[in-house]
Design an enzyme around this catalytic site. Structure first.
Site, PDB file in Angstrom:
ATOM      1  N   LEU A  59      30.152  31.001 -70.520  1.00  0.00           N
ATOM      2  CA  LEU A  59      30.039  31.140 -69.331  1.00  0.00           C
ATOM      3  C   LEU A  59      30.705  30.393 -68.506  1.00  0.00           C
ATOM      4  O   LEU A  59      31.116  29.051 -68.517  1.00  0.00           O
ATOM      5  CB  LEU A  59      28.601  30.571 -68.966  1.00  0.00           C
ATOM      6  N   ALA A  60      31.113  30.885 -67.339  1.00  0.00           N
ATOM      7  CA  ALA A  60      31.865  30.076 -66.072  1.00  0.00           C
ATOM      8  C   ALA A  60      30.951  30.425 -64.975  1.00  0.00           C
ATOM      9  O   ALA A  60      31.061  31.767 -64.342  1.00  0.00           O
ATOM     10  CB  ALA A  60      32.990  30.427 -65.983  1.00  0.00           C
ATOM     11  N   TYR A 100      40.274  17.619 -62.745  1.00  0.00           N
ATOM     12  CA  TYR A 100      39.663  18.438 -63.723  1.00  0.00           C
ATOM     13  C   TYR A 100      38.918  17.420 -64.578  1.00  0.00           C
ATOM     14  O   TYR A 100      37.623  17.153 -64.463  1.00  0.00           O
ATOM     15  CB  TYR A 100      40.482  19.447 -64.573  1.00  0.00           C
ATOM     16  N   SER A 132      32.171  39.400 -70.622  1.00  0.00           N
ATOM     17  CA  SER A 132      32.789  40.509 -69.786  1.00  0.00           C
ATOM     18  C   SER A 132      34.443  40.241 -69.349  1.00  0.00           C
ATOM     19  O   SER A 132      35.023  41.117 -69.112  1.00  0.00           O
ATOM     20  CB  SER A 132      32.068  40.841 -68.670  1.00  0.00           C
ATOM     21  N   THR A 133      34.706  39.116 -69.313  1.00  0.00           N
ATOM     22  CA  THR A 133      36.047  38.778 -68.867  1.00  0.00           C
ATOM     23  C   THR A 133      36.465  37.540 -69.685  1.00  0.00           C
ATOM     24  O   THR A 133      35.623  36.859 -70.378  1.00  0.00           O
ATOM     25  CB  THR A 133      36.079  38.497 -67.221  1.00  0.00           C
ATOM     26  N   ALA A 141      22.161  34.901 -67.309  1.00  0.00           N
ATOM     27  CA  ALA A 141      21.836  34.019 -68.466  1.00  0.00           C
ATOM     28  C   ALA A 141      21.318  32.930 -68.681  1.00  0.00           C
ATOM     29  O   ALA A 141      20.797  32.348 -69.503  1.00  0.00           O
ATOM     30  CB  ALA A 141      23.432  33.867 -69.028  1.00  0.00           C
ATOM     31  N   VAL A 174      45.248  32.133 -66.787  1.00  0.00           N
ATOM     32  CA  VAL A 174      44.710  32.727 -65.680  1.00  0.00           C
ATOM     33  C   VAL A 174      43.583  33.580 -65.805  1.00  0.00           C
ATOM     34  O   VAL A 174      43.605  34.381 -66.557  1.00  0.00           O
ATOM     35  CB  VAL A 174      45.856  33.730 -65.178  1.00  0.00           C
ATOM     36  N   LYS A 223      31.791  18.904 -68.545  1.00  0.00           N
ATOM     37  CA  LYS A 223      32.547  19.646 -69.837  1.00  0.00           C
ATOM     38  C   LYS A 223      32.366  18.144 -70.995  1.00  0.00           C
ATOM     39  O   LYS A 223      32.052  18.399 -72.153  1.00  0.00           O
ATOM     40  CB  LYS A 223      34.147  19.605 -69.808  1.00  0.00           C
ATOM     41  N   TYR A 228      37.829  34.296 -71.737  1.00  0.00           N
ATOM     42  CA  TYR A 228      37.795  33.492 -73.243  1.00  0.00           C
ATOM     43  C   TYR A 228      36.667  34.425 -73.677  1.00  0.00           C
ATOM     44  O   TYR A 228      36.713  34.567 -74.929  1.00  0.00           O
ATOM     45  CB  TYR A 228      37.526  32.437 -73.337  1.00  0.00           C
TER      46      TYR A 228
HETATM   47  P1  NAD Z   1      35.897  34.041 -66.929  1.00  0.00           P
HETATM   48  O1  NAD Z   1      35.332  33.933 -65.398  1.00  0.00           O
HETATM   49  O2  NAD Z   1      36.604  34.903 -67.052  1.00  0.00           O
HETATM   50  O3  NAD Z   1      34.189  34.277 -67.395  1.00  0.00           O
HETATM   51  C1  NAD Z   1      32.980  33.980 -67.091  1.00  0.00           C
HETATM   52  C2  NAD Z   1      32.031  34.874 -67.912  1.00  0.00           C
HETATM   53  O4  NAD Z   1      30.645  34.456 -67.576  1.00  0.00           O
HETATM   54  C3  NAD Z   1      31.999  36.271 -67.376  1.00  0.00           C
HETATM   55  O5  NAD Z   1      31.579  37.325 -68.562  1.00  0.00           O
HETATM   56  C4  NAD Z   1      30.605  36.365 -66.505  1.00  0.00           C
HETATM   57  O6  NAD Z   1      30.144  37.658 -66.165  1.00  0.00           O
HETATM   58  C5  NAD Z   1      29.849  35.647 -67.112  1.00  0.00           C
HETATM   59  N1  NAD Z   1      28.976  35.088 -66.222  1.00  0.00           N
HETATM   60  C6  NAD Z   1      28.998  34.048 -65.046  1.00  0.00           C
HETATM   61  N2  NAD Z   1      27.693  33.679 -64.681  1.00  0.00           N
HETATM   62  C7  NAD Z   1      26.986  34.358 -65.347  1.00  0.00           C
HETATM   63  C8  NAD Z   1      25.423  34.298 -65.511  1.00  0.00           C
HETATM   64  N3  NAD Z   1      24.859  33.601 -64.457  1.00  0.00           N
HETATM   65  N4  NAD Z   1      24.747  35.109 -66.324  1.00  0.00           N
HETATM   66  C9  NAD Z   1      25.528  35.861 -67.263  1.00  0.00           C
HETATM   67  N5  NAD Z   1      26.996  35.655 -67.403  1.00  0.00           N
HETATM   68  C10 NAD Z   1      27.474  35.209 -66.555  1.00  0.00           C
HETATM   69  O7  NAD Z   1      35.685  32.434 -67.255  1.00  0.00           O
HETATM   70  P2  NAD Z   1      36.709  31.774 -68.443  1.00  0.00           P
HETATM   71  O8  NAD Z   1      37.894  31.161 -67.786  1.00  0.00           O
HETATM   72  O9  NAD Z   1      36.811  32.850 -69.549  1.00  0.00           O
HETATM   73  O10 NAD Z   1      35.820  30.694 -68.735  1.00  0.00           O
HETATM   74  C11 NAD Z   1      34.696  30.752 -69.961  1.00  0.00           C
HETATM   75  C12 NAD Z   1      34.870  29.644 -70.580  1.00  0.00           C
HETATM   76  O11 NAD Z   1      36.195  28.955 -71.202  1.00  0.00           O
HETATM   77  C13 NAD Z   1      34.475  28.128 -69.519  1.00  0.00           C
HETATM   78  O12 NAD Z   1      33.403  27.378 -70.077  1.00  0.00           O
HETATM   79  C14 NAD Z   1      35.540  27.464 -69.022  1.00  0.00           C
HETATM   80  O13 NAD Z   1      35.471  26.274 -68.805  1.00  0.00           O
HETATM   81  C15 NAD Z   1      36.346  27.710 -70.652  1.00  0.00           C
HETATM   82  N6  NAD Z   1      37.900  27.467 -70.403  1.00  0.00           N
HETATM   83  C16 NAD Z   1      38.691  28.126 -69.699  1.00  0.00           C
HETATM   84  C17 NAD Z   1      40.165  28.035 -69.414  1.00  0.00           C
HETATM   85  C18 NAD Z   1      40.915  28.585 -68.390  1.00  0.00           C
HETATM   86  O14 NAD Z   1      41.997  28.138 -68.201  1.00  0.00           O
HETATM   87  N7  NAD Z   1      40.670  29.915 -68.120  1.00  0.00           N
HETATM   88  C19 NAD Z   1      40.599  26.880 -70.286  1.00  0.00           C
HETATM   89  C20 NAD Z   1      39.802  26.080 -71.236  1.00  0.00           C
HETATM   90  C21 NAD Z   1      38.448  26.572 -71.264  1.00  0.00           C
END
Ligand code: NAD
Length: 393
Positions: free
Chosen positions: A138-139, A234, A49-50, A111, A273, A243, A52
């Site tokens: 998921l995050a 990190y 939903s948000t 999830a 962000v 990770k 990546y």
């Molecule tokens: P985000 O917070 O934008 O998205 C998290 C998603 O997980 C959302 O869709 C939320 O609804 C879902 N979620 C959370 N808990 C849940 C649950 N219990 N059940 C179902 N859905 C659930 O996060 P993001 O930054 O897009 O991170 C996604 C992945 O990418 C993570 O593994 C993060 O570590 C990785 N990542 C992020 C970055 C960054 O800079 N943002 C960089 C590299 C990797």
């Protein structure tokens, strides 16, 4: 309701339905402009939903023509609260997918639970048959284990010794020193339980046992490495431990899936962000410097640019993905370029409260943060009454 941003610390407690829809539209437009690729046809995105995960879903559907099932944890609006940004993003995605003739259904719930896995499997059986790609994005701050019932929480702390660093309060623009105490063994264990690879593996096993994973299926999860200056908080901290566990899981899953023509990958993505990254100390200051350096060099990318490139140039390119010595796809290649890192480090050493606006793209950070919740979009009238009760297709 008139919806304005209400920022509390590193979250915004309101979201604008029209602005969120615009955010999704912009990402779809980017993919349309960039062109179609020969991608997977049936895709499951866990964390859709948000950030990546949403960008992955948009790239798969509008770039590869995929039918998608999403899983997320979001809230619809109540009488006095708006829905969450992820709720409105999903509504906009499902609507756009329907208009373009792509199947799209989203399951809203935990999830990590067995019930949601079972619901998703039923949906796949009813509408898709088998899945070609599973994206795990998921995050989450906590996870209740489906077998033991134990609820674990993740923390963002260094390991071994305390860590002192510069950090910024994004909204006030104050650059200060922060000292984060080291995690104890229990905090490390719990963070790995939440953000490590166990749940990803459980998903793949559940899908496989139910017979809904195609023989050639691919699965991918996202990781981060970043610069040495953020290593203590990190990569070498609690989240980095999780990770590493996720990355080890990828190697195990790859072995298992390869036996029948499938594959499992980690993609190391760029720092951006998102709702999750804003919650990490130190990282937002690094991101606002990184944005400045990458924008000046014409290298800046957001979630959709990263995910489109991951799908079209790596996962589904003619030659297949190029991987590093640990088997990971490095879509963080531009962030990690030595010239980008050298400049970022030199700005990092100089930055303070007085020169923050001059040396960094803190303004860009703030705008991106607002955009996550549907604010700061040109063409949206934020003084106008808006219907917050938006449903999914
Ligand atoms: P985000 O917070 O934008 O998205 C998290 C998603 O997980 C959302 O869709 C939320 O609804 C879902 N979620 C959370 N808990 C849940 C649950 N219990 N059940 C179902 N859905 C659930 O996060 P993001 O930054 O897009 O991170 C996604 C992945 O990418 C993570 O593994 C993060 O570590 C990785 N990542 C992020 C970055 C960054 O800079 N943002 C960089 C590299 C990797």
């Amino acid at each position: 309701m008139i919806v304005q941003p209400k920022i509390r610390g590193f979250i915004c407690t309101t979201a604008h339905p029209v602005g969120c829809a615009k955010h999704v539209e912009e990402q779809i437009e980017y993919v349309h402009k960039s062109g179609a690729f020969n991608g997977p046809k049936n895709v499951l995105v866990i964390g859709s939903s948000t950030g990546y995960g949403l960008a992955s879903r948009i790239a798969a559907a509008f770039g590869g023509g995929a039918n998608t099932i999403g899983v997320c944890f979001e809230k619809s609006a109540s009488d006095n609260r708006t829905g969450t940004a992820g709720w409105y993003n999903t509504a906009a995605f499902e609507k756009a997918a329907a208009v373009s003739g792509y199947f799209a259904k989203t399951v809203n719930g935990d999830a990590f639970s067995d019930e949601i896995k079972a619901q998703v499997i039923d949906l796949i059986k009813a509408h898709m048959g088998k899945i070609d790609l599973v994206v795990y994005s998921l995050a989450s701050p906590r996870r209740t284990h489906p077998k033991t019932g134990e609820t674990n929480s993740s923390v963002i702390k260094p390991i071994g010794e305390e860590f002192t660093s510069k950090t910024v309060d994004v909204h006030s623009g104050k650059v200060t020193q922060i000292t984060v105490p080291p995690a104890n063994d229990e905090e490390i264990r719990q963070t790995v339980a939440v953000m490590g690879g166990e749940d990803w593996q459980m998903w793949i096993e559940a899908l496989d046992t139910a017979g809904v994973l195609a023989d050639h299926a691919t699965t991918i999860a996202y990781s981060y490495i970043g610069p040495e200056l953020t290593y203590p908080i990190y990569r070498e901290g609690t989240i980095g431990r999780a990770k590493s566990d996720l990355e080890d899981t990828a190697l195990r899953l790859n072995k298992k899936l390869q036996a029948r023509g499938g594959r499992a990958f980690i993609s190391v993505n760029k720092a951006l962000v998102t709702q999750s990254s804003s919650a990490i100390p130190v990282v937002p200051l690094y991101i606002s410097i990184l944005y400045r350096v990458m924008k000046e060099k014409g290298l800046h990318e957001g979630c959709i640019e990263q995910m489109y490139r991951l799908f079209s140039e790596q996962l589904y390119s003619v030659n297949g993905p190029s991987i590093d010595e640990k088997g990971r796809i490095r879509i963080d290649d531009l962030e990690m370029r030595p010239d980008v890192q050298d400049e970022a480090l030199s700005l990092w050493e100089k930055v303070d409260t007085e020169n923050l606006a001059k040396l960094t793209d803190i303004e860009g950070y703030r705008t991106e943060f607002l955009r996550l919740f549907g604010f700061a979009f040109k063409g949206v009238d934020y003084d106008q009454d808006v219907d917050t009760q938006v449903g999914w297709v």
